[in-house]
Write a protein that holds these residues in place. Sequence first.
Motif, PDB file in Angstrom:
ATOM      1  N   CYS A  93      -5.882 -12.366  15.134  1.00 30.48           N
ATOM      2  CA  CYS A  93      -6.792 -11.215  15.223  1.00 30.48           C
ATOM      3  C   CYS A  93      -6.747 -10.410  13.924  1.00 30.48           C
ATOM      4  O   CYS A  93      -7.784  -9.965  13.418  1.00 30.48           O
ATOM      5  CB  CYS A  93      -6.408 -10.315  16.393  1.00 30.48           C
ATOM      6  N   GLU A  94      -5.546 -10.232  13.409  1.00 36.13           N
ATOM      7  CA  GLU A  94      -5.385  -9.458  12.175  1.00 36.13           C
ATOM      8  C   GLU A  94      -6.103 -10.160  11.009  1.00 36.13           C
ATOM      9  O   GLU A  94      -6.855  -9.527  10.255  1.00 36.13           O
ATOM     10  CB  GLU A  94      -3.894  -9.341  11.891  1.00 36.13           C
ATOM     11  N   GLN A  95      -5.907 -11.466  10.905  1.00 33.12           N
ATOM     12  CA  GLN A  95      -6.547 -12.222   9.823  1.00 33.12           C
ATOM     13  C   GLN A  95      -8.062 -12.217   9.987  1.00 33.12           C
ATOM     14  O   GLN A  95      -8.799 -12.043   9.019  1.00 33.12           O
ATOM     15  CB  GLN A  95      -6.047 -13.679   9.808  1.00 33.12           C
ATOM     16  N   ALA A  96      -8.517 -12.413  11.234  1.00 33.00           N
ATOM     17  CA  ALA A  96      -9.961 -12.437  11.499  1.00 33.00           C
ATOM     18  C   ALA A  96     -10.570 -11.099  11.124  1.00 33.00           C
ATOM     19  O   ALA A  96     -11.654 -11.030  10.528  1.00 33.00           O
ATOM     20  CB  ALA A  96     -10.205 -12.735  12.969  1.00 33.00           C
ATOM     21  N   SER A  97      -9.846 -10.032  11.434  1.00 32.83           N
ATOM     22  CA  SER A  97     -10.380  -8.707  11.154  1.00 32.83           C
ATOM     23  C   SER A  97     -10.393  -8.432   9.646  1.00 32.83           C
ATOM     24  O   SER A  97     -11.345  -7.850   9.117  1.00 32.83           O
ATOM     25  CB  SER A  97      -9.561  -7.730  11.990  1.00 32.83           C
ATOM     26  N   THR A  98      -9.390  -8.914   8.923  1.00 33.84           N
ATOM     27  CA  THR A  98      -9.342  -8.720   7.464  1.00 33.84           C
ATOM     28  C   THR A  98     -10.395  -9.578   6.748  1.00 33.84           C
ATOM     29  O   THR A  98     -11.026  -9.127   5.796  1.00 33.84           O
ATOM     30  CB  THR A  98      -7.941  -9.106   6.922  1.00 33.84           C
ATOM     31  N   TYR A  99     -10.554 -10.823   7.181  1.00 31.55           N
ATOM     32  CA  TYR A  99     -11.437 -11.748   6.456  1.00 31.55           C
ATOM     33  C   TYR A  99     -12.820 -11.908   7.094  1.00 31.55           C
ATOM     34  O   TYR A  99     -13.568 -12.809   6.733  1.00 31.55           O
ATOM     35  CB  TYR A  99     -10.759 -13.116   6.322  1.00 31.55           C
ATOM     36  N   GLY A 100     -13.141 -11.067   8.070  1.00 33.06           N
ATOM     37  CA  GLY A 100     -14.482 -11.112   8.674  1.00 33.06           C
ATOM     38  C   GLY A 100     -14.748 -12.385   9.467  1.00 33.06           C
ATOM     39  O   GLY A 100     -15.862 -12.917   9.431  1.00 33.06           O
ATOM     40  N   LYS A 101     -13.733 -12.891  10.166  1.00 32.61           N
ATOM     41  CA  LYS A 101     -13.930 -14.088  10.988  1.00 32.61           C
ATOM     42  C   LYS A 101     -14.061 -13.672  12.456  1.00 32.61           C
ATOM     43  O   LYS A 101     -13.589 -12.600  12.845  1.00 32.61           O
ATOM     44  CB  LYS A 101     -12.749 -15.064  10.842  1.00 32.61           C
ATOM     45  N   SER A 102     -14.706 -14.546  13.242  1.00 30.98           N
ATOM     46  CA  SER A 102     -14.972 -14.154  14.627  1.00 30.98           C
ATOM     47  C   SER A 102     -14.063 -14.891  15.607  1.00 30.98           C
ATOM     48  O   SER A 102     -13.519 -15.947  15.303  1.00 30.98           O
ATOM     49  CB  SER A 102     -16.431 -14.419  14.962  1.00 30.98           C
ATOM     50  N   ILE A 103     -13.960 -14.314  16.802  1.00 31.15           N
ATOM     51  CA  ILE A 103     -13.015 -14.835  17.789  1.00 31.15           C
ATOM     52  C   ILE A 103     -13.625 -14.791  19.196  1.00 31.15           C
ATOM     53  O   ILE A 103     -14.469 -13.942  19.489  1.00 31.15           O
ATOM     54  CB  ILE A 103     -11.686 -14.028  17.664  1.00 31.15           C
ATOM     55  N   PHE A 104     -13.200 -15.743  20.026  1.00 26.41           N
ATOM     56  CA  PHE A 104     -13.691 -15.844  21.414  1.00 26.41           C
ATOM     57  C   PHE A 104     -12.463 -15.961  22.309  1.00 26.41           C
ATOM     58  O   PHE A 104     -11.534 -16.699  21.985  1.00 26.41           O
ATOM     59  CB  PHE A 104     -14.569 -17.097  21.539  1.00 26.41           C
ATOM     60  N   LEU A 105     -12.449 -15.226  23.421  1.00 21.53           N
ATOM     61  CA  LEU A 105     -11.312 -15.273  24.343  1.00 21.53           C
ATOM     62  C   LEU A 105     -11.719 -15.982  25.625  1.00 21.53           C
ATOM     63  O   LEU A 105     -12.632 -15.508  26.323  1.00 21.53           O
ATOM     64  CB  LEU A 105     -10.831 -13.851  24.686  1.00 21.53           C
ATOM     65  N   TYR A 106     -11.073 -17.105  25.926  1.00 20.11           N
ATOM     66  CA  TYR A 106     -11.418 -17.868  27.115  1.00 20.11           C
ATOM     67  C   TYR A 106     -10.176 -18.082  27.986  1.00 20.11           C
ATOM     68  O   TYR A 106      -9.203 -18.668  27.529  1.00 20.11           O
ATOM     69  CB  TYR A 106     -12.039 -19.215  26.688  1.00 20.11           C
ATOM     70  N   GLY A 107     -10.218 -17.599  29.224  1.00 20.59           N
ATOM     71  CA  GLY A 107      -9.124 -17.845  30.153  1.00 20.59           C
ATOM     72  C   GLY A 107      -8.740 -16.609  30.947  1.00 20.59           C
ATOM     73  O   GLY A 107      -9.312 -15.531  30.757  1.00 20.59           O
ATOM     74  N   ALA A 108      -7.805 -16.787  31.886  1.00 20.05           N
ATOM     75  CA  ALA A 108      -7.275 -15.761  32.795  1.00 20.05           C
ATOM     76  C   ALA A 108      -8.279 -15.391  33.892  1.00 20.05           C
ATOM     77  O   ALA A 108      -9.442 -15.824  33.870  1.00 20.05           O
ATOM     78  CB  ALA A 108      -6.814 -14.526  32.034  1.00 20.05           C
TER      79      ALA A 108
END
Length: 241
Positions: A93-108
Amino acid sequence: MKEKFLGVDVSSYTYNQLKKNIISDIEQNKQSFIVAINPEKILQAQKNVILLRLLNQATYQIPDGVGVLLASKIYGGNISERVTGIDMLLTLCEQASTYGKSIFLYGAQPGVAEKAKENLLRKYPNLNIVGVMDGYVDDHEYIKKQINAAKPDILCVGLGSPRQENWIVDNMKNLDVRIFQGVGGSFDVLSGRVKRAPATFQRFGIEWLYRLITEPWRIKRQIKLPMFLYKVWKNKKYNYS
Ligand code: UDP
């Protein structure tokens, strides 16, 4: 950068090395798969060759658990720092936020990843979370469609082990995603549903002790640690004598 314990590969990268690798994998359009390795999984893999292959197929097998560090010591290896699943997820999350990358949360369970998203955004206001989905949706085509439409750079899959690892291996080729991580029950912790061990327990690598006190039924799982270390020791003796 790998060490082998009873046939299972474990990567000896630290958080800092992993941070660089992850961003470089995304930039190079490479698909990578992160799996957390603990003694319990290594023991399971002794009886299940499919699981063994699955674990060794991952790009980064992170050393999650003090047992893996002890095994590395027994073999004279270099793994000196634990890389836990949840801290790896926070690192992503930290790297994605610094380098403008996106993330998807799947589960639970329904609503949990949603709540985890809210809490992550509080911690990383610039984080681009492009989707969330609970882990109890049955329609696999629908799941893939949603993920491909969101085009995340990073997909965190929290379905428990080894279900999440199987899911990742079965689906990664058909997903427009670069980094996959199996995150177990991390969304439950990030949502606040389940409490993580206090900082002191984390610092000394004895989260297992906290979990044993708060969830005594886990003894059945934890009793496996001495057995694991004995097997590692026996294996070393056998190989070196
Ligand atoms: N889970 C899920 N779908 C399923 C089964 C489990 O999303 O069909 C989720 C469950 O809600 C929990 C996680 O998978 O959030 C499993 O957490 P656990 O701590 O048991 O995983 P471990 O890290 O021990 O593998």
